[in-house]
Design a protein around this motif. Structure first.
Motif, short mmCIF file in Angstrom:
data_model
loop_
_atom_site.label_atom_id
_atom_site.label_comp_id
_atom_site.label_asym_id
_atom_site.label_seq_id
_atom_site.Cartn_x
_atom_site.Cartn_y
_atom_site.Cartn_z
N SER A 186 0.81 -1.22 0.00
CA SER A 186 0.00 0.00 0.00
C SER A 186 0.84 1.27 0.00
O SER A 186 1.90 1.32 0.63
N ALA A 187 0.33 2.29 -0.68
CA ALA A 187 0.77 3.65 -0.40
C ALA A 187 0.18 4.03 0.95
O ALA A 187 -0.93 3.64 1.28
N ILE A 188 0.95 4.78 1.74
CA ILE A 188 0.49 5.13 3.09
C ILE A 188 0.70 6.62 3.31
O ILE A 188 1.75 7.17 2.99
N LYS A 189 -0.30 7.27 3.87
CA LYS A 189 -0.25 8.69 4.18
C LYS A 189 -0.63 8.86 5.65
O LYS A 189 -1.63 8.33 6.12
N ARG A 190 0.19 9.60 6.41
CA ARG A 190 -0.09 9.85 7.83
C ARG A 190 0.05 11.34 8.12
O ARG A 190 0.81 12.04 7.46
N SER A 191 -0.66 11.80 9.13
CA SER A 191 -0.59 13.21 9.48
C SER A 191 -0.58 13.39 10.99
O SER A 191 -0.90 12.46 11.74
N GLU A 192 -0.19 14.59 11.40
CA GLU A 192 -0.16 14.90 12.82
C GLU A 192 -1.56 14.80 13.41
O GLU A 192 -2.50 15.39 12.87
N PRO A 193 -1.72 14.08 14.51
CA PRO A 193 -3.05 13.99 15.12
C PRO A 193 -3.43 15.30 15.78
O PRO A 193 -2.58 16.07 16.20
N THR A 194 -4.73 15.56 15.86
CA THR A 194 -5.20 16.71 16.62
C THR A 194 -5.12 16.37 18.10
O THR A 194 -5.03 15.22 18.49
N SER A 195 -5.12 17.41 18.94
CA SER A 195 -4.99 17.20 20.38
C SER A 195 -5.87 18.19 21.12
O SER A 195 -6.09 19.31 20.66
N THR A 196 -6.37 17.77 22.28
CA THR A 196 -7.20 18.65 23.10
C THR A 196 -6.44 19.18 24.31
O THR A 196 -6.99 19.93 25.11
N GLU A 197 -5.16 18.80 24.45
CA GLU A 197 -4.37 19.33 25.55
C GLU A 197 -4.12 20.82 25.32
O GLU A 197 -3.87 21.25 24.20
N THR A 198 -4.18 21.61 26.39
CA THR A 198 -4.14 23.06 26.27
C THR A 198 -2.96 23.55 25.44
O THR A 198 -3.10 24.36 24.53
N ALA A 199 -1.77 23.06 25.75
CA ALA A 199 -0.58 23.54 25.07
C ALA A 199 -0.48 23.06 23.63
O ALA A 199 0.32 23.56 22.86
N TYR A 200 -1.31 22.07 23.27
CA TYR A 200 -1.15 21.44 21.97
C TYR A 200 -2.34 21.65 21.06
O TYR A 200 -2.36 21.16 19.94
N ILE A 201 -3.39 22.34 21.54
CA ILE A 201 -4.54 22.57 20.68
C ILE A 201 -4.07 23.28 19.42
O ILE A 201 -3.40 24.30 19.49
#
Length: 330
Positions: free
Chosen positions: A40-55
């Motif tokens: 397979s071709a594979i594509k990944r991305s940065e996950p979203t986050s709900t932590e205050t410093a990382y929103i």
């Protein structure tokens, strides 16, 4: 959700709330693990986050590169002009990877008045020869008092054939963007990276693969937004704050252990660096993760992203370095 915008001139913290080729289709939804195979071709991305410093992590979407215009289009980030990023003016490339920047102003179409935009930068890497076998992109902004909105994506556009024995070593360079939690601003980084894989060990315990992965990130440099090398300045302020002596920016290494690579060639593991304090004790300098994918019928390329944080640099509460790389088994 609220963010905090830093007005550049006064450093005042305020409460705030195209056509062409498309190597990066919308990365918001990674492939279903059940449908991914070594072919397979594979594509990944940065996950979203709900932590205050990382929103804000993972907000950049629909990333498109237009080869004819040499421009980058990024959706879902506020105040980045018309979403089309042009080749950098002060910094056009870093470690051989292209650098792009959003417009500084956008014109109100009704009254013709300029609207000042936030500082956004993007780094795009594609495998040697522009073949597009592997690619990555990173987008960050320095306009917020914490990390702000951005994202990264990395992918292979072909399958992989992983050896069942032996070892391999890969070499290449990295280019990154540094942003800050507790301060505004944006910086660049560069480094050399070497990755090794032991296809013999560790032994698989769950019917998958147990391959061991090691890595070293060295010769690390830091640059201001105009491309000036400020590595020595950064080192001096850390030395003053910690009462230590640093000859160079610390080498970062991958944590070696089982279970970091699967049968499809995807890797996820820990990265860390250390420094020696005034009493001679070894202490953590940075901690983070690497995300990567092996590619090719000879497993001859790896594309990925490393995210490292430190709270030793007094310039901010924490400093984050997000760097992309493509390494080769020459």
């Amino acid at each position: 959700m609220n963010r905090f915008f830093v007005a550049t001139a006064a450093v005042l913290v305020l409460a705030g709330c195209g056509g062409g080729s498309n190597p990066f289709a919308d990365p918001g939804t990674p492939p279903d693990p059940d449908t991914v195979t070594p072919a397979s071709a594979i594509k990944r991305s940065e996950p979203t986050s709900t932590e205050t410093a990382y929103i804000g992590n993972g907000y950049a979407s629909n990333i498109r590169y237009n080869a004819k215009k040499d421009t980058f289009t990024v959706d879902n980030l506020a105040f980045d002009g018309d979403n089309e990023y042009s080749r950098g003016t002060k910094v056009r490339s870093l470690s051989g990877y292209n650098v792009y920047e959003a417009d500084q102003q956008f014109t109100d179409p009704q009254n013709g008045k300029p609207v000042n935009q936030f500082t956004h930068r993007a780094i795009y890497g594609v495998s040697k020869g522009g073949t597009g076998r592997t690619e990555f992109a990173i987008v960050r902004t320095g306009a917020y008092a914490d990390y702000g909105f951005g994202g990264f994506v990395y992918q292979r556009n072909e399958g992989v054939t992983l050896p069942n024995s032996g070892q391999a070593i890969y070499n290449g360079v990295m280019a990154g963007l540094r942003d800050f939690n507790g301060a505004g601003g944006l910086e660049y980084s560069s480094a050399d990276i070497e990755i090794a894989i032991d296809f013999n060990d560790f032994n698989a315990s769950t019917g998958g693969r147990g391959d061991a992965v090691s890595g070293t990130i060295s010769n690390r440099k830091i640059y201001d937004i105009n491309g000036k090398d400020i590595t020595s300045t950064v080192l001096r302020r850390i030395e003053t704050a910690e009462g230590i002596s640093l000859r160079s920016y610390p080498v970062a290494t991958f944590t070696v252990g089982p279970g970091v690579m699967d049968k499809n060639g995807e890797m996820l593991g820990q990265v860390q660096s250390f420094y020696t304090d005034s009493s001679g004790t070894l202490r953590p300098f940075e901690q983070g993760k690497y995300y990567a994918i092996v590619s090719g019928d000879k497993a001859d390329q790896i594309v990925g992203v490393v995210v490292l944080e430190n709270s030793v640099d007094p310039v901010a509460d924490t400093v984050r370095d997000t760097s992309g790389f493509i390494v080769y088994r020459d």
